[in-house]
Design a protein around this motif. Sequence first.
Motif, PDB file in Angstrom:
ATOM      1  N   THR A   1       0.233 -33.270  26.985  1.00  0.00           N
ATOM      2  CA  THR A   1      -0.389 -34.590  26.872  1.00  0.00           C
ATOM      3  C   THR A   1       0.192 -35.386  25.706  1.00  0.00           C
ATOM      4  OG1 THR A   1      -2.223 -33.632  25.618  1.00  0.00           O
ATOM      5  CG2 THR A   1      -2.544 -33.889  27.988  1.00  0.00           C
ATOM      6  N   THR A   2      -0.102 -34.963  24.487  1.00  0.00           N
ATOM      7  CA  THR A   2       0.294 -35.760  23.323  1.00  0.00           C
ATOM      8  C   THR A   2       1.535 -35.237  22.616  1.00  0.00           C
ATOM      9  OG1 THR A   2      -1.162 -34.492  21.881  1.00  0.00           O
ATOM     10  CG2 THR A   2      -2.083 -36.486  22.891  1.00  0.00           C
TER      11      THR A   2
ATOM     12  N   HIS B   1      -1.922 -27.279  26.493  1.00  0.00           N
ATOM     13  CA  HIS B   1      -2.496 -28.541  26.984  1.00  0.00           C
ATOM     14  C   HIS B   1      -1.994 -29.725  26.150  1.00  0.00           C
ATOM     15  CE1 HIS B   1      -5.333 -31.302  28.763  1.00  0.00           C
ATOM     16  NE2 HIS B   1      -5.757 -31.644  27.555  1.00  0.00           N
ATOM     17  N   ARG B   2      -2.009 -29.553  24.826  1.00  0.00           N
ATOM     18  CA  ARG B   2      -1.567 -30.647  23.959  1.00  0.00           C
ATOM     19  C   ARG B   2      -0.084 -30.944  24.133  1.00  0.00           C
ATOM     20  NH1 ARG B   2      -2.785 -29.833  18.219  1.00  0.00           N
ATOM     21  NH2 ARG B   2      -1.682 -31.811  18.084  1.00  0.00           N
TER      22      ARG B   2
END
Length: 79
Positions: free
Chosen positions: A19-20, A15-16
């Motif tokens: 996103t970032t 997920h990270r």
Amino acid sequence: MLSQEKIARINELAHRSKTTGLTEQEEEEQHDLRNEYLSKFRSSFKSQLQSVKVVDPKGEDVTPSSLDKAKKNNPNDRQ
């Protein structure tokens, strides 16, 4: 299979990364966790396949010879 904590960590890193982004250390951790997961998955799947017995509609065992050979070569097989 893998512990729930490791699976949660794999999902968190995935997920990270979307996103970032991940640090170099996190990318390495993600790679190691994925490899561990795939290794355990393959081992489990191979074990499942080796326990399969194929039977035709007449009730005769028609298990492919390659599967029979793999079963005989598996020292963990409990027959």
